[in-house]
Design an enzyme around this catalytic site. Structure first.
Site, PDB file in Angstrom:
ATOM      1  N   CYS A   1      -4.218   7.050  -1.002  1.00 46.31           N
ATOM      2  CA  CYS A   1      -5.709   7.480  -1.678  1.00 46.31           C
ATOM      3  C   CYS A   1      -6.592   7.738  -1.059  1.00 46.31           C
ATOM      4  CB  CYS A   1      -5.982   5.931  -2.150  1.00 46.31           C
ATOM      5  SG  CYS A   1      -5.998   4.794  -1.059  1.00 46.31           S
TER       6      CYS A   1
ATOM      7  N   CYS B   1      -5.944  -0.985  -6.880  1.00 50.23           N
ATOM      8  CA  CYS B   1      -4.419  -1.488  -5.770  1.00 50.23           C
ATOM      9  C   CYS B   1      -4.522  -2.792  -5.470  1.00 50.23           C
ATOM     10  CB  CYS B   1      -4.731  -0.308  -4.411  1.00 50.23           C
ATOM     11  SG  CYS B   1      -5.717  -0.846  -3.443  1.00 50.23           S
TER      12      CYS B   1
ATOM     13  N   CYS C   1       0.685  -1.381   0.297  1.00 55.47           N
ATOM     14  CA  CYS C   1      -0.100  -0.193  -0.040  1.00 55.47           C
ATOM     15  C   CYS C   1       0.580   1.204   0.051  1.00 55.47           C
ATOM     16  CB  CYS C   1      -1.098  -0.180   1.078  1.00 55.47           C
ATOM     17  SG  CYS C   1      -1.589   1.180   1.412  1.00 55.47           S
TER      18      CYS C   1
ATOM     19  N   TYR D   1     -10.313  -0.648  -4.521  1.00 54.03           N
ATOM     20  CA  TYR D   1      -9.440  -1.368  -4.409  1.00 54.03           C
ATOM     21  C   TYR D   1      -9.354  -2.710  -5.419  1.00 54.03           C
ATOM     22  CZ  TYR D   1      -9.533  -1.021   0.905  1.00 54.03           C
ATOM     23  OH  TYR D   1      -9.049  -0.434   1.609  1.00 54.03           O
TER      24      TYR D   1
ATOM     25  N   GLU E   1      -6.150  -6.385   5.945  1.00 51.95           N
ATOM     26  CA  GLU E   1      -6.529  -4.740   5.409  1.00 51.95           C
ATOM     27  C   GLU E   1      -7.647  -4.619   4.821  1.00 51.95           C
ATOM     28  OE1 GLU E   1      -5.375  -3.027   1.664  1.00 51.95           O
ATOM     29  OE2 GLU E   1      -5.993  -1.503   2.672  1.00 51.95           O
TER      30      GLU E   1
ATOM     31  N   GLU F   1      -0.236   1.701   9.483  1.00 52.04           N
ATOM     32  CA  GLU F   1      -0.976   2.521   9.969  1.00 52.04           C
ATOM     33  C   GLU F   1      -0.771   2.534  12.014  1.00 52.04           C
ATOM     34  OE1 GLU F   1      -1.400   0.069   8.079  1.00 52.04           O
ATOM     35  OE2 GLU F   1      -2.168   1.030   6.712  1.00 52.04           O
TER      36      GLU F   1
END
Ligand SMILES: Cc1cc2nc3c(=O)[nH]c(=O)nc-3n(C[C@H](O)[C@H](O)[C@H](O)COP(=O)(O)OP(=O)(O)OC[C@H]3O[C@@H](n4cnc5c(N)ncnc54)[C@H](O)[C@@H]3O)c2cc1C
Length: 479
Positions: free
Chosen positions: A103, A299, A99, A296, A443, A257
């Site tokens: 976005c 990515c 990731c 989604y 995720e 995160e």
């Protein structure tokens, strides 16, 4: 203005965020080995935009200033913009395999652009023009923005104002002449230790009594009172290692995160974009969810392409590549990948213009896309594990390969097809492990909302009464 990776890293060095990793304060996020992979991934959103061949996908002309801007700061002006977003995401995923975080803020900016316009029309407020000023600054500087929706939420059966601890949802504790003071936390904040601003938004539809929780605002992440606690990921300490076991050492696992705590943080009025308008909180959440769920298939589609390539290579190294069931499983992985990608393309192609002029994907199709992600990515990973074999779970350490005592055994007993170096086999197995395990899967399940939140949208937008009408008409039922 931030253009290159170097500019981006310099900008992060300057801000001196209050970040904690394993209980200790991080002096400089740009040199911390656990954070570098996430910075590398986010930096690709800057670097790839500089390549002439990516210009059309990764840059846009600002509708506010006419200047060329990074697409991650753009407001969608057409269906073509919505489609380019998806294509861009798949492209970057091929480069990072993880990731690249940007976005979420992109979606938060588009959400606030279209929603503040409508709040102003209904409430005679001034949020839209304030937001446009903020947006111009983000476009000009090319800042990275966190999309901050999710609150810790405490007892899920209770509303924000019913929680025994009011701070479990971000809320306004003071309204002053010059601004507001907020308290609470945002959880799972992707890319936050290496971003510049956070856009906070309400986490759910708010009811009467929850007015203090219906708050949206832009806040620099180095504002006094903000603390970021970086989350633990599966196998994260491998990023600190040299050698084969690191997996995707350069770009890491998922987004990086953090839990962000707001301990009486002051926000001036010109950065406040919602303040008590509970009647718009549901719409805002729905729009952010739709814009984020749109992504989604792009990515994760790109990440899955690499998982498929890695799995095919593992099969080649192990001598199973020509078996018909292996070929078929790889085809199934491609089918699952193109299915989610098709969803992202479809919801973009069926997008429409909102009152603000910004374009918005089709909500039902965007929800369908994300719902498939909560399943297909697990299935893709399951097939990768099937093909890779048990060795993926029991592989010796990189050090065992290098050790004079054990190295000869590892080389002998981990050999696959003649001529394939054992290092290559170990590297590809570690990459598959890295891209298909723990945090990556969660995720896919929870990022942009858990499966039930998409099923709620089917219930609302699926138009069951119309479906029943069609059936009745064909069956000639006239009652
Ligand atoms: C890797 C990762 C990155 C993320 N990045 C971001 C980000 O950048 N920005 C952001 O805003 N958010 C982010 N999120 C948060 C994500 O949107 C949430 O995880 C998701 O919305 C689910 O919320 P939760 O984790 O609190 O789970 P919960 O809400 O606790 O859900 C767990 C389960 O409980 C069910 N449930 C929840 N509430 C109720 C209820 N009242 N009644 C019945 N059932 C209920 C759910 O359906 C689900 O099955 C991220 C999450 C992950 C895992």
């Amino acid at each position: 203005m931030i253009r290159t990776k170097k500019d981006y890293i310099e900008s992060l060095k300057k801000q001196k965020l209050n970040v904690y990793y394993k209980g200790e304060r991080v002096e400089d996020v740009t040199t911390h080995p656990a954070l570098i992979p996430h910075i590398n991934a986010a930096a690709m959103t800057y670097e790839l935009a500089l390549r002439p061949e990516n210009e059309d996908l990764m840059t846009a002309a600002s509708h506010l200033t006419g200047k060329k801007i990074n697409r991650f700061t753009h407001i969608h002006q057409s269906v073509d913009d919505l489609l380019k977003k998806v294509l861009m995401l798949r492209l970057i995923s091929h480069e990072t395999g993880s990731c690249y975080q940007r976005c979420v803020g992109f979606d938060a900016m588009n959400t606030l652009y279209m929603t503040t316009y409508e709040i102003d029309a209904a409430h005679k407020t001034k949020y839209f023009s304030r937001f446009v000023e903020f947006l111009k600054m983000v476009q000009e500087e090319n800042f990275m923005v966190v999309g901050g929706m999710t609150d810790p939420k405490g007892d899920r059966s209770k509303r924000p104002s019913e929680q025994s601890d009011p701070d479990l949802f971000v809320h306004i504790v003071e309204k002053r002449e010059d601004g507001i003071v907020i308290r609470g936390a945002k959880a799972h904040m992707t890319g936050s230790v290496n971003s510049h601003y956070i856009l906070i938004m309400p986490t759910q539809n708010m009811a009467k009594g929850d007015e203090a929780y219906a708050v949206a605002a832009a806040i620099p992440l180095n504002t006094p009172g903000i603390t970021l606690i970086f989350g633990r990921q599966s196998n994260e300490e491998r990023k600190l290692e040299e050698g084969i076991d690191a997996g995707n050492k350069e770009f890491g696992v998922v987004g990086g995160e953090a839990l962000i705590i707001f301990d009486d943080v002051f926000v001036p009025w010109d950065r406040v974009f919602m303040c008590g308008e509970i009647d718009f909180s549901g719409l805002l959440v729905e729009r952010f969810a739709t814009l984020h769920r749109q992504n989604y298939g792009g990515c994760k589609g790109g990440v899955s392409d690499t998982i498929i390539g890695a799995t095919a290579l593992a099969a080649q190294y192990q001598g199973t590549a020509n078996a018909s069931h292996i070929k078929d499983k790889l085809i199934e992985m491609m089918h699952l990948t193109e299915t989610v990608y098709a969803g992202s393309v479809a919801c973009s192609a069926m997008g429409s213009k909102t009152k603000s002029g910004a374009f918005y994907p089709d909500p039902l199709l965007a929800n369908c896309t994300k719902h498939n992600i909560t399943r297909n990515i697990y299935e893709i990973s399951r097939l990768a594990h099937d093909i890779a074999g048990g060795i993926m779970a029991t592989l010796p350490f990189d050090q065992d390969l290098r050790s004079p005592e054990t190295g000869k055994h590892v080389r002998k007993y981990l050999a696959g097809v003649e001529g394939v170096p054992v290092e290559s086999r170990m590297k590809i197995l570690r990459l598959i492990e890295n891209m298909t395990g723990g945090t990556c899967l969660v995720e896919s399940m929870h990022g942009a909302g858990p499966p039930q939140s998409q099923r709620v949208m089917y219930q609302r937008l699926g138009n069951l009464p119309q479906k029943i009408k069609w059936a009745k008409a064909l069956a000639r039922i006239n009652e």
